[in-house]
Scaffold this motif. Structure first.
Motif, PDB file in Angstrom:
ATOM      1  N   ASN A 710      50.667  30.518  49.259  1.00  0.00           N
ATOM      2  CA  ASN A 710      51.368  31.842  49.456  1.00  0.00           C
ATOM      3  C   ASN A 710      51.356  32.400  48.067  1.00  0.00           C
ATOM      4  N   ASP A 711      50.255  32.290  47.166  1.00  0.00           N
ATOM      5  CA  ASP A 711      50.399  33.113  46.349  1.00  0.00           C
ATOM      6  C   ASP A 711      49.461  34.503  46.323  1.00  0.00           C
ATOM      7  N   LEU A 712      49.977  35.387  45.840  1.00  0.00           N
ATOM      8  CA  LEU A 712      49.164  36.810  46.061  1.00  0.00           C
ATOM      9  C   LEU A 712      48.197  36.882  44.685  1.00  0.00           C
ATOM     10  N   VAL A 713      47.041  36.845  44.674  1.00  0.00           N
ATOM     11  CA  VAL A 713      46.308  36.951  43.602  1.00  0.00           C
ATOM     12  C   VAL A 713      45.497  38.078  43.510  1.00  0.00           C
ATOM     13  N   MET A 714      45.470  38.830  42.335  1.00  0.00           N
ATOM     14  CA  MET A 714      45.022  40.348  42.282  1.00  0.00           C
ATOM     15  C   MET A 714      44.056  40.223  41.094  1.00  0.00           C
ATOM     16  N   GLY A 715      42.790  40.929  41.439  1.00  0.00           N
ATOM     17  CA  GLY A 715      41.743  41.107  40.357  1.00  0.00           C
ATOM     18  C   GLY A 715      41.897  42.585  39.859  1.00  0.00           C
ATOM     19  N   THR A 716      42.395  42.790  38.628  1.00  0.00           N
ATOM     20  CA  THR A 716      42.575  44.197  38.317  1.00  0.00           C
ATOM     21  C   THR A 716      41.592  44.424  37.315  1.00  0.00           C
ATOM     22  N   HIS A 717      41.442  46.007  37.216  1.00  0.00           N
ATOM     23  CA  HIS A 717      40.256  46.389  36.173  1.00  0.00           C
ATOM     24  C   HIS A 717      40.624  46.931  34.961  1.00  0.00           C
ATOM     25  N   GLY A 718      41.299  45.905  34.100  1.00  0.00           N
ATOM     26  CA  GLY A 718      41.835  46.211  32.786  1.00  0.00           C
ATOM     27  C   GLY A 718      42.962  45.140  32.509  1.00  0.00           C
ATOM     28  N   ARG A 719      43.451  44.385  33.290  1.00  0.00           N
ATOM     29  CA  ARG A 719      44.333  43.271  32.957  1.00  0.00           C
ATOM     30  C   ARG A 719      44.030  41.900  33.439  1.00  0.00           C
ATOM     31  N   GLY A 720      43.068  41.803  33.976  1.00  0.00           N
ATOM     32  CA  GLY A 720      42.420  40.447  34.223  1.00  0.00           C
ATOM     33  C   GLY A 720      43.262  40.145  35.684  1.00  0.00           C
ATOM     34  N   VAL A 721      43.320  38.804  35.828  1.00  0.00           N
ATOM     35  CA  VAL A 721      43.960  38.375  36.997  1.00  0.00           C
ATOM     36  C   VAL A 721      45.316  38.252  37.042  1.00  0.00           C
TER      37      VAL A 721
END
Length: 1011
Positions: A710-721
């Motif tokens: 149930n983890d929300l995983v985000m790929g950000t454009h500047g601060r990684g995962v």
């Protein structure tokens, strides 16, 4: 009558209070709602990310600042060895950082908005000021500037500040040019303005005369399908009266239109100026120098390294001590030591050099900002070393698998494609990441059942199928099948794997391509699904004065593909020119539903489609209009295959939208990735809350949800995962929960972690290391309001009702998280001359049912939860029982010995006080067999005694996942026998002594409770 009126008012007042106390999902603030739910950052930092601006402290050589393309502002206090973020609550796209030269320790200015205007740049939201060294910030204007290129503080007057505003990239804007304040930013005056398409790309001040400034004005424009650099309005200006009047200084410049120009003044000789000019004729481009403060110019160099991609590389930096040492940004970066006549490349480092700064005292020390982070040189740029703790990676896309721990896959701007673990022994380090692609990385997908990874580079130039087990790589991208077929792949080409047929793989050009054999063969299953507008297909002419056909402007292409979880024949496709297509028969027929979307401007980029997990006719679509100079957030939902669409954006959302993720359990729980961070709705989009707990307002390009954890995983454009661990509590929140005094959320069974490793952190002292997911029991509850008065405590009880742990509960309004490491108390250890290191071990609580009992004032709340063993260890129930019983037997023995030694010491002190040397001698002799009484904890260690042998065996058994060995049990027998003899010997001494002396001793229970 008066009494009756007062009574009525009292009732109304009471009713009003009651109504006011009712919380709603719309009204509650995000900070209050999310409480202890926090994000964690796992990087990576080994490839870092793009740097826009470097700044050195004018008097302290140890302090360096880095303004990043999408990851905020970072400060180093150790000459670039490590950096720390100082701007995490504000816009993360940075254009310029400036220190007040009169107060550099306290007064800092940050202009937001990256100025290297590639297609994927983020946007800024104004100019910020700090007067306390970066601890607090205040916005002081330029909210609509979008990109600030320069900030200059008058070294003789801190109230006088100049700002060069590049302005909007994708459309006209009035907030461009050169601005000035004379009151420290309270008010601003526009000094130099050309037109809504021309902004200030560079600004420089004469170090000896602050009334003399140079401004580079650049005419430019980008669309989703083209880029235009240069025009009749690009020019280099000079003022000698503080900006009141400006004049072009083009004597010696190329004829015709100009593009982007850089400007640099030599600090050691202000008459020496350098500029790099983008001109119409290739032979007239390059580096120019003036030795008379801009009255005349001479072209010195036309090398490719100087002229390449001027919109992306135009920074010039002059050595503060030597006017003839000049450095120019570029693919590799170039340095000249003869005044610009000849250049050589800087040392080996990541390509794409954007800014450079010299150390204030030693010009051999340089700091360089690249597409791959910050580098440092100690020898004038000959050799370079990377700063390894800047997690600035710019993900375009991420995905996850079902491994334990699960892996995160993704592609990075100019840094290839990678995958790495969500947790790792010692934390997620650089060495945990694995390369699975080159170039600009985009989508990376794991095969659902095989150890196969798909990855790609820009424009589907290469699409790889990687056999991880055998280290075999094959290129599998769809290719034209006839001479007249031209496939149009987006720079960020979409890929998708089927959840119905594991070997099925999709890709999108203008057509939808399907492979049933992992890319070995392809078939086209759609017509052209785009608008096929020929006016948007002239990429070979893109660039303006300097051609720049990198593939980044490929347009009228498919951008997103979504297969329905319910039906393999239902496929959604979104295009970069605004179409939303759906097929319900596997591609035989298609319906374009975009005309059914209310309030959406024509041709707005469909950035992501999410097929619902609850209903096959339901889908979500988000649209990004910023490439049409429209930063409005757009997100819609359909429940009838696109026949109708409903807007699900509320006024709470700020920033254009990149992605949406539907929860797998609660259809009203949605996650929205925007240019300025993450938003969450609990009511299907009626209201959105911004998530800010350790979550900077970074551009969130993609979101995935790991179903098992149930983890929300985000790929950000500047601060990684960035990961939010276990968002399941959000599924339970509704208005009933909001208005309960206390609500405990469901706690999934916690697996007792019995794993261990020898992995340490050697070599990571200056690296970024991402924290791991907690393996503790997480007790999560919601408080209607903050607990301020009265007692509040929490105990953990086992199934026998015995208290096994006491915890400190959270008292904040909203979600509170209390963790228990399922450990019992450390045993009380006998006092001796040295430490007994084995006694530091805390035993694990056994598997079983437990209850968290929370006392809040006069109320008590109970919440049951379960501990379970890890089945992978392979232990039987009998082995578990033997391990636990042996551990606790040794635990109890250790505490018994501690009490015995306490009693012995009390008798010994009393005997010595009464000059009973005979008894004291016997007690000392016994004590020397029980604990170490000489030496130290290191090289002077003495022979181990009973305490050490007992504690070491206890630690060995307690710390092991396995049952005790036969030798362990035999050793326990030996220790037990020795302990029994010691207890017998002491009992005789104690009985005899207490017959002649009165001595008050603590009971065993009192001793255990004492500190």
């Amino acid at each position: 009558m008066k009494i009756k009126i007062l009574g009525t008012l009292a009732l109304l007042f009471a009713g009003g209070l009651s109504l006011q106390a009712q919380q709603t999902l719309v009204d509650i603030k995000g900070k209050e709602l999310f409480g202890d739910l926090k994000a964690r950052h796992i990087g990576p930092a080994l490839m870092s990310g793009r740097i826009n601006d470097m700044e050195a402290h004018p008097t302290n050589k140890r302090i360096i600042y880095a303004g990043t393309a999408g990851g905020g502002v970072w400060k180093s206090n150790d000459a670039g060895t490590t950096f720390n973020p100082i701007f995490d609550e504000y816009c993360q796209s940075i254009g310029a950082v400036e220190l007040d030269p009169n107060d550099p320790d306290n007064t800092i200015y940050v202009g937001t908005g990256e100025t290297w205007t590639r297609n994927s740049v983020s946007v800024g939201d104004g100019l910020y000021k700090s007067v306390d060294g970066g601890s607090n910030w205040k916005k002081i204007g330029f909210e609509n500037s979008e990109r600030i290129a320069n900030i200059i503080v008058n070294p003789k007057n801190s109230k006088e500040i100049y700002v060069g505003v590049l302005g909007a990239l994708w459309g006209d804007s009035e907030e461009r040019g050169v601005f000035k304040t004379t009151d420290g930013g309270e008010t601003w005056q526009k000094l130099l303005y050309v037109n809504p398409k021309t902004g200030c790309a560079d600004l420089a001040m004469d170090p000896e005369n602050p009334n003399v400034l140079y401004a580079s004005m650049w005419e430019f424009r980008r669309t989703g399908w083209s880029f235009e650099s240069g025009g009749a309005n690009s020019a280099l200006y000079k003022t000698t009266d503080g900006g009141k009047t400006w004049n072009k200084i083009h004597n010696g410049f190329p004829e015709g239109q100009l593009g982007r120009l850089a400007i640099a003044v030599a600090p050691s000789n202000p008459n020496v100026l350098y500029t790099v000019i983008e001109a119409e004729k290739d032979e007239r481009k390059g580096l120019y120098r003036s030795d008379d403060a801009g009255q005349s110019w001479k072209q010195l160099n036309n090398d490719f390294g100087i002229t390449v991609r001027p919109f992306y590389f135009s920074r010039i930096v002059v050595d503060p001590k030597n006017e003839d040492v000049v450095v120019k940004g570029g693919l590799s970066g170039s340095i000249s030591r003869d005044g610009g006549k000849t250049f050589k490349n800087l040392g080996n480092m990541h390509s794409d050099i954007h800014d450079m700064v010299f150390s204030i005292n030693d010009s051999d020390i340089m700091y360089v900002g690249t597409d791959g982070g910050v580098y440092r040189s100690w020898d004038g740029g000959t050799t370079m070393e990377i700063v390894p703790n800047l997690p600035l990676s710019q993900f375009y896309h991420i995905s996850v698998d079902d491994a334990e721990p699960y892996n995160v896959y993704g592609g990075l701007q100019d840094n290839g494609s990678w995958y790495g673990p969500s947790s790792s022994p010692g934390g997620v380090e650089a060495r945990d990441w694995n390369s699975v692609g080159q170039g600009d990385g985009f989508r990376v997908l794991k095969h659902p059942t095989k150890n196969i990874i798909y990855s790609e580079m820009q424009g589907a130039e290469n699409v790889w199928r990687i056999d991880v087990d055998n280290n075999l790589i094959k290129t599998i991208q769809p290719l034209p099948t006839s001479d007249d077929q031209k496939l149009r792949f987006n720079w960020n080409a979409p890929m998708a794997v089927s959840m119905h047929q594991p070997d099925r793989f999709y890709m999108g050009s203008q057509y939808l391509h399907k492979s049933e054999d992992m890319g070995d063969t392809w078939q086209i299953i759609s017509p052209d699904l785009t608008t096929n507008d020929p006016a948007k297909q002239n990429q070979e002419d893109s660039g303006g004065l300097s051609k720049d056909n990198s593939g980044a402007e490929n347009h009228t292409t498919i951008f997103t593909i979504a297969e329905s979880p319910f039906d393999e024949n239902i496929i959604w496709v979104g295009t970069d020119d605004g179409n939303v297509q759906v097929t319900q028969d596997g591609g035989k027929t298609w319906a374009n539903t975009v005309e059914n979307i209310p309030g959406l401007p024509k041709n707005t980029w469909c950035y992501h489609i999410e097929a619902s997990s609850f209903d096959k006719g339901t889908a979500y679509a988000v649209f990004d209009g910023h490439t049409q100079n429209d930063q409005t957030p757009y997100a819609y939902k359909t429940t009838d295959f696109g026949k109708t669409w409903t807007n699900i954006i509320s006024d709470d959302v700020v920033g254009f939208v990149r992605n949406i993720q539907e929860d797998y359990v609660n259809p009203d729980l949605l996650f929205l990735g925007t240019e300025f961070g993450l938003y969450i709705t609990l009511d299907g989009g009626q209201s959105w809350k911004k998530f800010t707990n350790n979550m900077p307002p970074v551009a969130v390009h993609f979101i995935d949800l790991q179903k098992r954890t149930n983890d929300l995983v985000m790929g950000t454009h500047g601060r990684g995962v960035i990961i939010i661990d276990d968002i399941s509590p959000l599924r339970e929140i509704n208005e009933e929960v909001l208005n309960k005094n206390v609500h405990f959320f469901k706690t999934s069974p916690t697996v007792i972690d019995e794993t261990s490793s020898f992995s340490g952190n050697f070599g990571t002292e200056t690296e970024f290391v991402g924290p791991n997911r907690s393996k503790n029991v997480r007790l999560t509850y919601f408080l209607k309001k903050r607990h301020t008065f009265g007692k509040m405590a929490m105990e953990i009880k086992n199934d026998q009702g015995e208290t096994v742990a006491t915890l400190t509960p959270g008292k904040s309004k909203g979600i509170n998280i209390v963790e228990w490491n399922y450990r019992l108390k450390q045993p009380k250890i006998a006092t001796g001359k040295t430490f007994s290191f084995g006694g530091f071990t805390t035993p694990s609580a056994p598997a079983g049912m437990y209850t968290a009992v929370m006392t809040k004032g006069k109320e008590t709340y109970e919440h049951p939860f379960t501990l379970v063993y890890d089945e992978d260890t392979g232990l039987t129930d009998q082995e578990r029982e033997l391990k636990n019983s042996t551990t606790m037997r040794l635990y109890d023995m250790t505490q018994e010995l501690a009490y015995l030694v306490y009693e012995l010491d009390a008798l010994l002190a009393n005997a010595e006080e009464n000059n009973d040397s005979k008894t004291a001698e016997k007690l000392n002799s016994l004590k020397e067999t029980l604990v170490i009484t000489t030496g130290d904890n290191y090289v002077g260690s003495a022979e181990p005694q009973l305490r050490e042998k007992m504690a070491n065996l206890y630690s060995k058994v307690a710390a092991s996942y396995d049952a005790p060995t036969a030798d362990d049990l035999q050793n326990l027998k030996v220790i037990s026998e020795r302990f029994e003899k010691a207890k017998h010997d002491f009992s005789k001494l104690k009985t005899k002594y207490l017959k002649k002396q009165t001595l008050e001793l603590k009971t065993f229970e009192e001793f255990l409770d004492s500190k």
